[in-house]
Design a protein around this motif. Structure first.
Motif, PDB file in Angstrom:
ATOM      1  N   LYS A  61       0.795  -1.219   0.137  1.00 16.19           N
ATOM      2  CA  LYS A  61      -0.022   0.023  -0.129  1.00 16.19           C
ATOM      3  C   LYS A  61       0.820   1.215  -0.086  1.00 16.19           C
ATOM      4  O   LYS A  61       0.494   2.287  -0.759  1.00 16.19           O
ATOM      5  CB  LYS A  61      -0.877  -0.088   1.305  1.00 16.19           C
ATOM      6  N   LEU A 109      -7.063   6.032  -0.109  1.00 15.88           N
ATOM      7  CA  LEU A 109      -6.182   4.842  -0.400  1.00 15.88           C
ATOM      8  C   LEU A 109      -5.307   4.555   0.883  1.00 15.88           C
ATOM      9  O   LEU A 109      -5.387   3.507   1.614  1.00 15.88           O
ATOM     10  CB  LEU A 109      -5.397   5.024  -1.237  1.00 15.88           C
ATOM     11  N   ALA A 119      -8.742  -2.512  -3.058  1.00 12.18           N
ATOM     12  CA  ALA A 119      -7.380  -2.445  -2.768  1.00 12.18           C
ATOM     13  C   ALA A 119      -6.630  -4.072  -2.265  1.00 12.18           C
ATOM     14  O   ALA A 119      -5.597  -4.408  -3.013  1.00 12.18           O
ATOM     15  CB  ALA A 119      -6.911  -1.622  -1.798  1.00 12.18           C
ATOM     16  N   LEU A 128      -8.928  -0.625  -8.977  1.00 15.05           N
ATOM     17  CA  LEU A 128      -8.536   0.431  -7.897  1.00 15.05           C
ATOM     18  C   LEU A 128      -8.111   1.872  -8.390  1.00 15.05           C
ATOM     19  O   LEU A 128      -8.753   2.839  -7.937  1.00 15.05           O
ATOM     20  CB  LEU A 128      -7.249  -0.384  -7.056  1.00 15.05           C
TER      21      LEU A 128
END
Length: 258
Positions: free
Chosen positions: A33, A52, A140, A156
């Motif tokens: 991430k 995000l 995600a 995404l």
């Protein structure tokens, strides 16, 4: 930004995030991430990046993705499980009570009420069950997961574009794979075929679904049962044969007395 322009901006996005390495368990998600977020900062604004950064690894999504056995049944069993007769009955009632809406959709897109109501009923029980997962976290998680990383990386990026443009709320709730709205569009499908407005609104969702079918070759006035011209558009909606057949059969029951 116009939906078409947003979609065009995505064309090269997958390559730009390729350096974020996929994984097969929770342990690597936060590292992935951070990498994805760093690479995305040049393409998305603060709101999208914050959304995000707030995502989490969704164990429920992975469990659902690994356990998709619902389509490995006979057509009869599938229709019974999904309540095909109930959907057909309620669909006929909705077709009559919302006649003006369905007439306007058919006039514009050439799609009759039956298949739209069959999709609506089978996807969410006419809006009653739309999922309660954090949609962005679900997408995600699947973008990170190696099984279908490229496909969900596109999803995404689309979701982040939708958040940036205000079409999707950062905390939107959806189904296990990040599908949202009354007829369960994935983010990239919203970009490509959404006709405007929140897809939790049934009229917006039905118009967008009709637009999807038209874009996939729907011919006004042609049949949509298996072997007929419009069945291919239904196949584009879902890749499972029993699901495709069920939409056509239930749709025909809804349209039968028109």
């Amino acid at each position: 930004m116009h939906i078409v322009a947003i979609a065009a901006a995505l064309l090269g996005s997958t390559q730009l995030v390729a350096a974020a390495s996929c994984g097969n368990g929770v342990s690597g998600f936060e590292t992935w991430k951070r990498q994805f977020s760093e690479e995305a900062r040049g393409r998305f604004g603060a709101t999208a990046i914050a959304a995000l950064d707030g995502t989490h690894y969704n164990f429920a999504t992975i469990g659902a993705d690994r356990g998709q056995h619902g389509f490995h049944v006979s057509l009869e069993a599938f229709l019974a499980r999904r309540g095909g007769n109930v959907i057909a009955s309620r669909g006929r009632a909705l077709r009559r009570s919302q006649a003006a809406l369905f007439d306007s959709i058919e006039q514009r897109y050439g799609v009759p009420p039956g298949p739209l109501l069959a999709i609506w009923g089978m996807e969410t029980g006419f809006g009653a069950i739309r999922g309660n997962q954090d949609a962005l976290s679900a997408v995600a998680t699947l973008a990170y997961d190696c099984r279908r990383s490229a496909y969900f990386t596109d999803q995404l990026n689309a979701a982040l574009k939708l958040i940036e443009s205000g079409v999707l709320a950062p905390g939107a709730r959806g189904s296990m794979h990040g599908e949202i709205g009354q007829t369960q569009f994935l983010p990239k499908t919203v970009l490509e075929y959404g006709v405007g407005g929140n897809l939790d609104n049934s009229a917006n969702a039905l118009r967008s679904t009709a637009n999807f079918l038209k874009a996939h070759g729907w011919q006004a006035g042609a049949g949509y049962q298996q072997g007929q011209p419009n069945f291919a558009a239904i196949q584009a909606w879902n890749a499972a044969t029993v699901y495709e057949q069920a939409i056509a059969i239930v749709g025909q029951k809804i349209d039968a007395d028109r």
